[in-house]
Design a protein around this motif. Structure first.
Motif, short mmCIF file in Angstrom:
data_model
loop_
_atom_site.label_atom_id
_atom_site.label_comp_id
_atom_site.label_asym_id
_atom_site.label_seq_id
_atom_site.Cartn_x
_atom_site.Cartn_y
_atom_site.Cartn_z
N SER A 87 0.81 -1.22 0.00
CA SER A 87 0.00 0.00 0.00
C SER A 87 0.84 1.27 0.00
O SER A 87 0.49 2.26 -0.64
CB SER A 87 -0.93 0.00 1.22
N ASP A 88 1.98 1.27 0.70
CA ASP A 88 2.77 2.49 0.84
C ASP A 88 4.03 2.50 -0.01
O ASP A 88 4.71 3.52 -0.11
CB ASP A 88 3.16 2.71 2.31
N GLY A 89 4.41 1.35 -0.59
CA GLY A 89 5.61 1.29 -1.40
C GLY A 89 6.86 1.16 -0.56
O GLY A 89 6.82 0.76 0.60
N ALA A 90 8.00 1.53 -1.15
CA ALA A 90 9.29 1.39 -0.48
C ALA A 90 9.70 2.71 0.16
O ALA A 90 9.43 3.79 -0.35
CB ALA A 90 10.35 0.94 -1.48
N ASN A 91 10.37 2.60 1.31
CA ASN A 91 10.88 3.76 2.02
C ASN A 91 12.28 3.47 2.52
O ASN A 91 12.59 2.33 2.90
CB ASN A 91 10.00 4.10 3.24
N LEU A 92 13.11 4.49 2.54
CA LEU A 92 14.39 4.41 3.22
C LEU A 92 14.18 4.83 4.67
O LEU A 92 13.44 5.78 4.95
CB LEU A 92 15.42 5.32 2.56
N THR A 122 12.07 8.71 7.76
CA THR A 122 11.52 7.85 6.72
C THR A 122 11.31 8.70 5.48
O THR A 122 10.69 9.77 5.55
CB THR A 122 10.19 7.22 7.15
N THR A 123 11.82 8.23 4.36
CA THR A 123 11.71 9.06 3.16
C THR A 123 11.62 8.20 1.91
O THR A 123 12.13 7.08 1.87
CB THR A 123 12.91 10.01 3.03
N LYS A 124 10.92 8.73 0.92
CA LYS A 124 10.92 8.16 -0.42
C LYS A 124 10.79 9.31 -1.40
O LYS A 124 10.93 10.48 -1.02
CB LYS A 124 9.80 7.14 -0.58
N LEU A 125 10.54 9.02 -2.67
CA LEU A 125 10.60 10.06 -3.67
C LEU A 125 9.58 11.17 -3.46
O LEU A 125 9.83 12.34 -3.71
CB LEU A 125 10.41 9.45 -5.08
N ASP A 126 8.38 10.80 -2.97
CA ASP A 126 7.32 11.81 -2.93
C ASP A 126 6.84 12.18 -1.53
O ASP A 126 5.99 13.05 -1.39
CB ASP A 126 6.11 11.34 -3.76
#
Length: 781
Positions: free
Chosen positions: A454-459, A480-484
């Motif tokens: 549901s939320d995709g991948a995160n660093l 917690t971060t990802k592209l958007d």
């Protein structure tokens, strides 16, 4: 590099002794005459007018003579001279010693042991230098001793045996340097740990092997044997497991339970253990008649009986008895009755398999706590440990309270070992409480990634410290971060604010998230202090404030027209919210009297706008969860009823409304149910949500070391309600109830718990967005 094993040193000593004997023989041949007739020889004696010391550098001549015990001009027999030699050698100061009689002069030649200039441990990977170095008696800048080095090697080997590394060897060696100095090296050969290939039980009828394995600290070797450290054989861990099994059975009414023995057998290849616990369960007992009697005039038995919270027919548990004792002693303190002791007198009825408990109120000995001594806390402040005691110096001594304080100290998680003992103080009426602790690391740093359908991948990057500066405070940073989108948060908690039994917490953070679909995002910056008050044994009340700046922004230019419900929030720009709130929680899942059942209740409200700000609303939330274990605790049943309401006179914002997520109703995407706009089919969120969840978790019949279990669930609920119903799909803001069935596979791995959800919606609307599979992964590296 020269080996320094003990037999080498003994060989040198034999050579020196042989030289000493030859010297005596030569001396006797020139100075002793024998009778021509077969008469008894007279005992030889010596008198030295001078004693010369050769080879001594650090040890003074007087010190050597004091060990030898030979004075100038003193008559010395051959036996006494040999004893003097042995005394100097046994002093441990010299590598070699020679006694050379030369006329009236005795020459004592010595070779001193070198000084240790450096100590190192090589070959150790599974135990760090910091853990091994404190075990050594060999010290830098002190005289080297082969005996101490051998003892140190044995201590290091023992440390590896405790970790289950039974084939590890430690060899002490030296590297000679100039100026009679040496480097001492302990060479470690770790080898492969001896794993527990099979962990089984004999004599258990009520509980299966798989259930009992989950109780033990020791684990079977499984597919993650290269990571798990508890699948190796360790004697100390086995002893701990015996106590854990005893607590497990007695808390479930098996008062006669015994661990008869633990058989540890090597495999044929001698590379694994087969561990078998031989137990005797006995019969299960229940509480019978519960009564209270008083031997004190000031203690009314009927009044104390009212605080008893166990009833006849309940499964017997020592924890329940201790709980009643604590409640009675608390009542006695409130009434000002000192030195009251509660003695539980047990009458056993084997035919009915019940235990009658009579709580006797008696006068205890007049003993006071003289002082509390704390040792071993190199980092943790004394006050953190002292706060776990409800008694202070000068209070009446209560053995039960001391035991409970010991449990609280261990529960802090700051110490690898914590021993609390008592001893007599300065008089028979005084007791000293000794607390000995061993510190352990309490901080962690994680850098990795997580993923969900549901939320995709995160660093992910996080830092946490559970005992900040030794003050018992917890501190954490999380990124917690990802592209958007992403978030950065900081949290701090002080469990004993101003030295009181009050918790103070502070949180702050910034975030950017997209509720529903990617047409807009909500950016926030907030800070939130809070105070927590324990108001009962299981209840906690929390008061909080939250100050927040939030802004709704458009992020997808493909949407030419946005719903009015979202566009209005975008046009409003950044707004400030000030809210005050409270929450109450009551949780008996860990501290309840029934180890197989528990209850969690939460209720909270937040009021925004009462102290200013740009936004006003009232948010109310509630949750009730019941949990119990059935079928000999193999299956866990769980039922949850949860809901929330947000109301505002000016209409709610999209940033504050409820959006469905897997934590509310499974089987649908985030924002997949609830009010939806006809413009671009966008989720708008709802002012209300309610859900009922039924779950069952159970073993799959696979080996326990695989960490795989299963579950089934049923969710029934909805998200609904909207202030502005302009251009929404007809009926989407109504409480249209959805129902979902599903199955789960739980996989417990050393890298984190994984959950696979497979779902099927039974009741849904045409505009809902389903999600039939969900995977949550958490990984650190």
């Amino acid at each position: 590099m020269v080996s320094i094993i003990q037999k080498s040193t003994r060989r040198k000593q034999r050579i020196a002794a042989r030289a000493f004997a030859l010297s005596f023989a030569a001396f006797a041949a020139t100075s002793v005459s024998y009778a021509m007739f077969p008469t008894a020889a007279q005992a030889q004696s010596y008198r030295f007018s001078n004693v010369t010391i050769e080879g001594a550098q650090r040890v003074s001549a007087d010190t050597i003579l004091s060990y030898a015990g030979i004075a100038r001009g003193q008559s010395v027999s051959a036996a006494e001279l040999n004893d003097a030699y042995q005394k100097v050698l046994a002093s441990g100061l010299f590598e070699t010693v020679e006694f050379i009689p030369s006329g009236s002069t005795l020459v004592i030649k010595v070779s001193e042991y070198p000084v240790v200039s450096r100590i190192s441990i090589e070959g150790n990977r599974k135990i760090s230098d910091d853990a091994l170095m404190p075990m050594l008696s060999t010290q830098v800048r002190r005289v080297y001793s082969p005996a101490n080095a051998e003892a140190d090697a044995a201590a290091l080997t023992q440390a590896y045996e405790v970790k289950g590394q039974l084939v590890a060897t430690v060899t002490p060696k030296i590297i000679r340097r100039n100026d009679n100095r040496v480097d001492v090296v302990f060479e470690v050969t770790e080898g492969k740990g001896v794993e527990i290939e099979r962990l089984s039980f004999v004599g258990n009828r009520e509980f299966s092997d798989s259930r009992l394995r989950r109780v033990l600290e020791t684990k079977q070797a499984g597919i993650f044997r290269f990571i798990i450290g508890k699948d190796t054989y360790a004697e100390d861990r086995i002893e701990f497991d015996k106590r854990v099994l005893m607590d497990f059975y007695t808390s479930r009414g098996y008062v006669d339970f015994q661990v008869l023995n633990v058989a540890a057998e090597f495999s044929r290849e001698r590379n694994a253990y087969f561990l078998t616990f031989n137990v005797r369960e006995g019969q299960k007992y229940e509480f019978g008649t519960i009564s209270t009697v008083s031997g004190l005039d000031e203690a009314d038995a009927e009044e104390f009986q009212k605080v008893v919270n166990i009833r006849s027919g309940q499964t017997y548990s020592p924890l329940a008895v201790d709980n009643v004792i604590a409640r009675m002693e608390t009542l006695a303190t409130k009434k000002g009755i000192d030195f009251l002791r509660v003695e539980p007198r047990v009458t056993r009825n084997d035919r009915a398999q019940t235990l009658d408990i009579e709580f006797a109120l008696v006068r205890g000995p007049r003993v006071f706590v003289e002082r509390i001594d704390i040792e071993g806390n190199a980092t943790t402040l004394d006050r953190v440990v002292r706060h776990q005691f409800k008694v202070v110096e000068g209070d009446p001594f209560n053995p039960r309270e001391i035991r409970e304080a010991a449990d609280r100290i261990r529960a802090l998680g700051f110490f690898s070992n914590a021993d609390v003992n008592t001893r007599e103080g300065s008089s028979g009426e005084q007791v000293v409480v000794d607390v000995n602790v061993t510190e352990k690391p309490t901080g962690s740093f994680t850098f990795g990634a997580n993923f969900s359908v549901s939320d995709g991948a995160n660093l992910v990057a996080s830092f946490s410290e559970a005992n900040f500066l030794g003050r018992g405070q917890s501190l954490s940073f999380n990124l917690t971060t990802k592209l958007d989108d992403g978030n950065l948060s900081f949290n701090f908690f002080e469990p004993a604010f101003l030295g009181r039994d009050v918790g103070f917490g502070f949180g702050a953070g910034i975030s950017s998230s997209q509720p529903g679909y990617a047409d807009h995002d909500v950016r926030r910056a907030y800070l939130s202090p809070r105070l927590s008050f324990p108001i009962s044994q299981n209840g906690v009340l929390t008061l909080n404030y939250r100050g927040e700046w939030s802004e709704v922004r458009e992020v997808d230019s493909n949407y030419a027209d946005l719903p009015s419900q979202i566009q209005a929030d975008i046009d409003a720009g950044g707004l400030v919210t000030h809210s005050l709130g409270y929450s109450y929680s009551y949780d008996t899942r860990r501290t309840g009297l029934n180890p197989n059942a528990g209850l969690l209740f939460k209720f909270g409200q937040d009021y925004a706008g009462v102290i200013g700000g740009d936004v006003d609303f009232t948010r109310t939330s509630a949750e009730l969860t019941g949990e119990m274990k059935v079928l000999n605790e193999e299956v866990t049943l769980r039922a949850t009823v949860e809901g929330g309401i947000i109301e505002s006179d000016d209409g709610t914002r999209v940033s504050n409304r409820y959006f469905n997520s897997p934590s509310i109703i499974r089987g649908f995407e985030t924002g997949g149910i609830g009010p939806r706009s006809t413009t671009n089919d966008l989720a708008l969120g709802g002012n209300y949500y309610a859900v009922a969840r039924l779950e069952a978790d159970f073993p799959l019949g696979l080996p326990e070391e695989y960490g795989l279990t299963g579950g089934v669930f049923f969710d029934y609920g909805s998200v609904w309600g909207l202030d502005d119903t302009t251009a929404i799909i007809a009926g989407s803001d109504d409480p249209n109830w959805r129902s979902v069935i599903g199955a789960s596979i739980f996989w417990t791995t050393p890298l984190g718990p994984l959950r696979f959800n497979f779902t099927k919606a039974l009741d849904k609307e045409d505009y809902d967005k389903e999600q039939s599979f969900d995977l949550t992964i958490s990984t650190s590296f």
